[in-house]
Design a protein around this motif. Sequence first.
Motif, mmCIF file in Angstrom:
data_model
loop_
_atom_site.group_PDB
_atom_site.id
_atom_site.type_symbol
_atom_site.label_atom_id
_atom_site.label_comp_id
_atom_site.label_asym_id
_atom_site.label_seq_id
_atom_site.Cartn_x
_atom_site.Cartn_y
_atom_site.Cartn_z
ATOM 1 N N VAL A 50 22.482 -11.582 11.905
ATOM 2 C CA VAL A 50 21.770 -11.242 10.678
ATOM 3 C C VAL A 50 22.320 -12.191 9.626
ATOM 4 O O VAL A 50 23.372 -11.936 9.034
ATOM 5 N N GLY A 51 21.646 -13.326 9.434
ATOM 6 C CA GLY A 51 22.220 -14.377 8.606
ATOM 7 C C GLY A 51 23.512 -14.858 9.236
ATOM 8 O O GLY A 51 23.530 -15.277 10.398
ATOM 9 N N THR A 52 24.610 -14.739 8.498
ATOM 10 C CA THR A 52 25.918 -15.140 9.039
ATOM 11 C C THR A 52 26.682 -13.969 9.646
ATOM 12 O O THR A 52 27.795 -14.152 10.143
ATOM 13 N N ILE A 53 26.116 -12.779 9.600
ATOM 14 C CA ILE A 53 26.777 -11.589 10.140
ATOM 15 C C ILE A 53 26.490 -11.486 11.634
ATOM 16 O O ILE A 53 25.336 -11.557 12.058
ATOM 17 N N GLU A 54 27.538 -11.314 12.412
ATOM 18 C CA GLU A 54 27.371 -11.150 13.862
ATOM 19 C C GLU A 54 27.315 -9.670 14.207
ATOM 20 O O GLU A 54 28.153 -8.879 13.773
ATOM 21 N N VAL A 55 26.334 -9.297 14.999
ATOM 22 C CA VAL A 55 26.127 -7.898 15.397
ATOM 23 C C VAL A 55 26.134 -7.809 16.915
ATOM 24 O O VAL A 55 25.391 -8.538 17.578
ATOM 25 N N VAL A 100 27.584 -0.057 17.524
ATOM 26 C CA VAL A 100 27.447 -1.406 16.987
ATOM 27 C C VAL A 100 28.802 -1.923 16.497
ATOM 28 O O VAL A 100 29.576 -1.172 15.894
ATOM 29 N N VAL A 101 29.073 -3.185 16.786
ATOM 30 C CA VAL A 101 30.238 -3.869 16.232
ATOM 31 C C VAL A 101 29.724 -4.976 15.310
ATOM 32 O O VAL A 101 28.897 -5.788 15.723
ATOM 33 N N VAL A 102 30.191 -4.985 14.070
ATOM 34 C CA VAL A 102 29.734 -5.936 13.056
ATOM 35 C C VAL A 102 30.916 -6.791 12.618
ATOM 36 O O VAL A 102 31.999 -6.258 12.327
ATOM 37 N N ARG A 103 30.699 -8.103 12.567
ATOM 38 C CA ARG A 103 31.736 -9.013 12.065
ATOM 39 C C ARG A 103 31.212 -9.721 10.825
ATOM 40 O O ARG A 103 30.193 -10.412 10.875
#
Length: 328
Positions: A50-55, A100-103
């Motif tokens: 999601v853009g620069t967010i890794e999911v 979900v893991v979000v970075r």
Amino acid sequence: MSLAEQQAKSTSLDNTPHPSVKHCTDTVNARYTHGRPDHELVPSRYVLKVGTIEVTVVSDGVLSLPGAMLGHNADPAVREAWLEDKFLPPDVLEWALNVVVVRSGGRTILVDAGIGAEFPDLKRAGQLVGRLDDAGIDLSSVTDVVLTHLHMDHIGGLLVDGVKEVLRPDLRIHVAAAEIKFWEAPDFSHVSMPPGFPDALRVSAKRFLKEYRNQLRPFEDEHEVAPGVRVQRTGGHTPGHSVVRLASGGDRLTFAGDAVFQVGFEHPDWYNGFEHDPEEAARVRVSLLREMAANRESLLATHLSFPSVCHVAVDGDVFRWVPGPWEY
């Protein structure tokens, strides 16, 4: 012994599965045997940006429950017809369990934690610890946990033997203040759960709040966990039920927790058996789906079929589930 092996050996809180849970599971296993081998037939993790967010969507497995749980206020014949139309059995609904893991911004955020090992008879659920390990996600790297609510299938993974010892001592657990308050004296007067489930939910929430009290970071209505990662209270399913909103570079995604089930697109007015305020839950569901349809953002939810990535379209007076394209 690895943490995954410890989880496999874990049993219920009192080492005895609740009889109603075991009865439901035995009934399902007897009637719907899939003949799956021990190893996984399909991947249990899915990564997207999601853009620069890794999911990373991780499957905690599948939980089999009575079909009436998806709409206990619906005409049984209409409900069975809907299930048949979806090529599903009339009396059993298999709920996916997605975590979900979000970075983002140097933080690693675990959103919900699955059902854990509290119910050993649920053999196809409670897989989170092993599957995080398979995905190369070390529990000790998790900086934050966001809990959509405190039902046992969202907090159980944090109660698995050995997990708390692996987690960082400065771990922050974000949960709505209204959710914490609710579980001090929970009201089950409007739910329609199988016998035994209210007791199991009370026990799990009480144990969680006791064990993780010092890590809790309660918020009122909304809180930014990391850049582009906000948790927002919706209420409805439980008083403190929350969703997680991601936004980066023009991309948007919402993890809706238990606000949306598969049937909720076509029948948003059907009451889920686990909703503590069904009328409010229906209002939340309709509002959220309208928003998703209007802004065309991606949607994930706990109990939509893995990996659950989808979009929402308006179809007359109701909604239509549009599966998201697989990102190879």
